[in-house]
Design a protein around this motif. Sequence first.
Motif: not given
Length: 266
Positions: A89-109
């Motif tokens: 996940q990438v937690v970021y600030s959006d207009k003074e509010k925290l949001r999370a961007l959930y991501l999935q990769s194809d490999t562990k590396q």
Amino acid sequence: QHYYITNNLRMASTVDRPVRHGMLTKRSISKSKTTFNAKFQERWFVLTDKTLTYHTPNGHSEKGRISVDCIRCCELVEEETFNRPRLFQVVYSDKEKLRALYLQSDTKQTQEEWIQCIRLVSEKSCPERMLSHYHSGAYIKKKWSCCHKTEKHYDSGCENTYVCDRISDMGIDPRRASMEAEARRASNAADQQRHTIKRKLSLQNMMHSLKLDKSDKTDSLTHTKSISSETHEEEDVFSDGELSDDEGGSFKTKHSLDSSGNSPRY
């Protein structure tokens, strides 16, 4: 597809320096309410030293943009959260509010490389704003799947972030470091507010001075016109009795003779 992706990277490189790019599966962002049945879609991600952007799979249309200055942490996510492996996940600030961007990769590396790159650019950009704690799950059905807390606060998570663990190894209290960073942010905000007020006062004084100068010029112009008008009136008076020199050298007035042709006595 290769043309669009390459062209997009060239456009990004004219503004900032590309760090990494590749295909990731992104969970749809719901800004109103988090649901478990959110969709996962493939997106082409481009990370530079200024922004993290994601596009359609062909790289032609940009779908979202996150400034690196707004990223607060990049951490792993439990597989049980969405029943998917290799999540982060990438937690970021959006207009003074925290949001999370959930991501999935194809490999562990690939997952580890993306996390490392995002941490590198975000900490380099603004290290004092990084979070010390995060949630390893997601906020689903009005509670966190990891710790079951009901308060939706990303910054009061149940796990230490990478930054927190690193400063703990250095012998620094992460909570104290977070409080000190918050105090610095408040101090900087107060300084900026004072600077803004000082600038507004300076502009107001400048405008007041300009108005005074304009008023003085108007008064001076009015006074000049008054003097000019008085001068023209005197000239009109003298023009009615204009003096002329005759052959004998004596002076007499035109238009001031009586009916007998003699000059009247004054």
